[in-house]
Design an enzyme around this catalytic site. Structure first.
Site, short mmCIF file in Angstrom:
data_model
loop_
_atom_site.label_atom_id
_atom_site.label_comp_id
_atom_site.label_asym_id
_atom_site.label_seq_id
_atom_site.Cartn_x
_atom_site.Cartn_y
_atom_site.Cartn_z
N ARG A 110 -13.44 44.41 -9.08
CA ARG A 110 -12.98 45.79 -9.26
C ARG A 110 -11.62 46.08 -8.62
NH1 ARG A 110 -17.87 49.30 -7.39
NH2 ARG A 110 -18.55 47.33 -6.46
N GLY A 133 -17.22 36.26 -2.18
CA GLY A 133 -17.36 37.01 -3.44
C GLY A 133 -16.01 37.32 -4.07
C1 UD1 Z 1 -26.03 42.93 -0.54
C2 UD1 Z 1 -27.52 43.00 -0.16
C3 UD1 Z 1 -27.99 44.44 -0.29
C4 UD1 Z 1 -27.15 45.35 0.57
C5 UD1 Z 1 -25.68 45.18 0.22
C6 UD1 Z 1 -24.82 45.95 1.18
C7 UD1 Z 1 -28.39 40.85 -0.78
C8 UD1 Z 1 -29.23 40.11 -1.73
N1 UD1 Z 1 -28.25 42.14 -1.01
O1 UD1 Z 1 -25.89 43.38 -1.86
O2 UD1 Z 1 -29.33 44.53 0.09
O3 UD1 Z 1 -27.54 46.70 0.38
O4 UD1 Z 1 -25.31 43.80 0.31
O5 UD1 Z 1 -23.51 45.95 0.73
O6 UD1 Z 1 -27.87 40.28 0.16
N2 UD1 Z 1 -21.08 36.91 -0.86
C9 UD1 Z 1 -20.76 35.59 -0.69
N3 UD1 Z 1 -21.34 34.67 -1.52
C10 UD1 Z 1 -22.21 35.01 -2.49
C11 UD1 Z 1 -22.52 36.38 -2.65
C12 UD1 Z 1 -21.94 37.31 -1.81
O7 UD1 Z 1 -19.98 35.22 0.19
O8 UD1 Z 1 -22.68 34.12 -3.19
C13 UD1 Z 1 -20.46 37.88 0.04
C14 UD1 Z 1 -19.55 38.86 -0.66
O9 UD1 Z 1 -18.21 38.40 -0.66
C15 UD1 Z 1 -19.70 40.13 0.16
C16 UD1 Z 1 -21.12 40.02 0.71
O10 UD1 Z 1 -21.49 38.67 0.61
O11 UD1 Z 1 -18.83 40.15 1.25
C17 UD1 Z 1 -22.09 40.89 -0.05
O12 UD1 Z 1 -22.08 40.53 -1.40
P1 UD1 Z 1 -22.37 41.58 -2.53
O13 UD1 Z 1 -22.40 40.88 -3.85
O14 UD1 Z 1 -21.49 42.75 -2.39
O15 UD1 Z 1 -23.85 42.02 -2.10
P2 UD1 Z 1 -24.94 42.69 -2.96
O16 UD1 Z 1 -25.72 41.62 -3.63
O17 UD1 Z 1 -24.36 43.76 -3.75
#
Ligand code: UD1
Ligand code: CA
Length: 482
Positions: A20, A16
């Site tokens: 921010r 990700g």
């Molecule tokens: C996710 C969860 C949510 C949980 C939250 C906790 C899902 C759909 N939702 O939310 O239920 O409460 O985490 O923090 O999983 N990442 C990738 N590739 C992507 C998307 C994300 O590597 O395509 C990584 C990000 O770098 C990060 C982690 O996965 O380390 C979580 O991603 P983030 O976008 O923060 O998760 P949320 O969708 O907000």
């Protein structure tokens, strides 16, 4: 293979962007307590005894991979961030196909999650024979997180994302941390995740429902402290994480017998070893591969990096040490700077404004004030006078200087390298040595003194009017000379 010793593979999601942070450095590379956040996740995985660790990279992939090279992890590139479910699938693809391992999912941006907590999760998961366990927490207001939806019997049914949740679901206080532990079926089930939801993303959270549809046992393990999964999303979150980790570390040292009168001001990286009855005064910073033995005092505002301080060493305030080895009973500072390659024997005395670099000082050497000792070996009990300079650099190359034992170097001497000074030699103050000095000899290398009688009276007498205005004492002296 029994439940307990089933191997564990860890997938760390770190693709990700983290907008921010407002940074050109990828979010997961921002350091907390001396280590990039993603490296904390790798360390945690290692502490748990992981067999394989995969890091899923995307934003800043090259930088992230470079930062972790040599740690034995493998990388899976996620070219487009299509969601956590998609990221997980990329990670699974990089695991070797050996069957039977549990899979643990961690994020690269939650450095506060302790291995002890995950150990409890692992034990709980295996004790219950769970197929899929989600790590949850509880907050009065869980806005932003996915919520844990339980059925009438209190069993975990599904996870609903904030943006897909109804008002009733948003009131749920139990949230998804994003950490999951699952059995080897994940490799197949994860392929069935779709992007049919409000965000058009592949939700890893859907995996829970897929396990349930298989009739598998799904559990939640609730964190005692929901703060452990607090992600550091911006600079202020980074500072919060930093202070929590710093407090954990100083508290562990205090429990082990280290005196830290103002722990909130002290910064110790978790790679540093500190012995019993060590005192760390306010403002001390200890970094890297530093080892501090019993009974040492590190004075206020000193910074010690990659150094070894043997028993009872005293570092006085405002000293900076890097790559130095200090023998037992030595004292250093205040305001000393010991640079890489400095080795001090026992009972060495280094005083204020002394700089050393690539310097081996044998036991009992004293350099009390204002010296530069670079590329030099000094024998036992030699006294280095105030203002001594070892001129090691000729503008192109560095040269070494060898000084024997029991030498007396008069103040403000310059030793022009490469130089050799024999044992028990004596160097007159103010010498600029451009030749070697044999054992036991006295060297004087400076202009011979000349006194010109009556010079001051003639000089100042010629400036009589100005002296009267600016230097009244001197005017009186001139008057008395008539
Ligand atoms: C996710 C969860 C949510 C949980 C939250 C906790 C899902 C759909 N939702 O939310 O239920 O409460 O985490 O923090 O999983 N990442 C990738 N590739 C992507 C998307 C994300 O590597 O395509 C990584 C990000 O770098 C990060 C982690 O996965 O380390 C979580 O991603 P983030 O976008 O923060 O998760 P949320 O969708 O907000
Ligand atoms: Ca998040």
């Amino acid at each position: 293979m029994t439940e307990q010793n089933r191997p564990l593979d860890v997938v760390i999601l770190a693709a990700g962007q983290g907008t921010r942070m407002k940074s050109s450095l990828p979010k997961v590379l921002h350091p907390v307590a001396g280590r990039p956040m993603v490296a904390w996740a790798v360390k945690t995985a290692r502490d748990l005894g992981a067999r394989q660790v995969v890091v899923v990279t995307g934003h800043g992939a090259e930088q992230v991979e470079a930062a972790l090279r040599g740690t034995g992890v493998v990388f899976a590139r996620q070219a487009q961030q299509l969601g956590t479910g998609h990221a997980f699938l990329q990670g699974l693809g990089a695991l070797d196909a050996q069957a039977g391992a549990d899979v643990l999912v961690l994020y690269g941006d939650t450095p506060l999650l302790r291995p002890e907590t995950l150990r409890e999760l692992l034990d709980d998961h295996r004790a219950r024979g769970s197929a899929f366990t989600v790590l949850t927490g509880e907050l009065p207001d869980a806005t932003g997180y996915g919520r844990i939806i339980r059925d009438a019997h209190g069993r975990v049914e599904r996870i609903v994302e904030q943006k897909d949740a109804t008002a009733e679901e948003r009131a749920v206080q139990e949230f998804n941390s994003g950490v999951y532990l699952m059995d080897a079926r994940a490799r197949d089930l994860a392929r069935r995740i779709t992007n049919d939801n409000a965000g058009g993303e592949y939700y890893l959270t859907d995996l829970l429902g897929l396990y349930r549809a298989e009739g598998a046992d799904v559990q939640a393990f609730k964190l005692a402290d929901p703060g452990e999964v607090m992600g550091a999303n911006d600079r202020s979150g980074l500072a919060d994480a930093e202070s929590i980790i710093r407090r954990r570390i100083t508290q562990a040292h205090m429990r082990a017998g280290v005196t830290i009168p103002m722990p909130e001001t002290v910064y110790i990286e978790d790679t540093v070893q500190v012995g019993r009855d060590v005192t760390l005064e306010p403002g001390v910073i200890l970094r890297g591969q530093t080892r501090i033995d019993e009974g040492v005092t590190v004075g206020a505002y000193s910074v010690v990096t990659d150094s070894v301080l043997e028993r009872s060493v005293k570092i006085k305030a405002h000293s900076v040490l890097e790559g130095a080895q200090i023998g037992a009973g030595s004292d250093v500072g205040p305001f000393a700077r010991l640079r890489p390659g400095t080795t001090l024997g026992e009972q060495v005395h280094i005083g204020n404004f002394v700089e050393t670099k690539n310097a081996q000082l044998a036991s009992g050497v004293k350099a009390g004030h204002l010296a530069y000792l670079g590329d030099v070996t000094i024998g036992a009990e030699t006294n280095v006078g105030a203002g001594t300079i070892v001129a090691n650099f000729d503008g192109v190359n560095k040269h070494r200087t060898q000084i024997g034992a029991g030498v007396f170097i008069g103040s403000n001497s310059t030793l022009i390298a490469p130089r050799a000074v024999g044992d028990a030699a004596f160097i007159a103050a103010g010498s600029a040595l451009h030749d070697d000095v044999p054992e036991g000899a006295m060297a004087v290398a400076r202009g011979k003194q000349r006194n010109i009688e009556g010079w001051s009276r003639r000089y100042w007498g010629g400036l009589r009017e100005k002296v009267q205005v600016k230097l009244p004492w001197l005017a009186g002296w001139l008057d008395r000379q008539r």
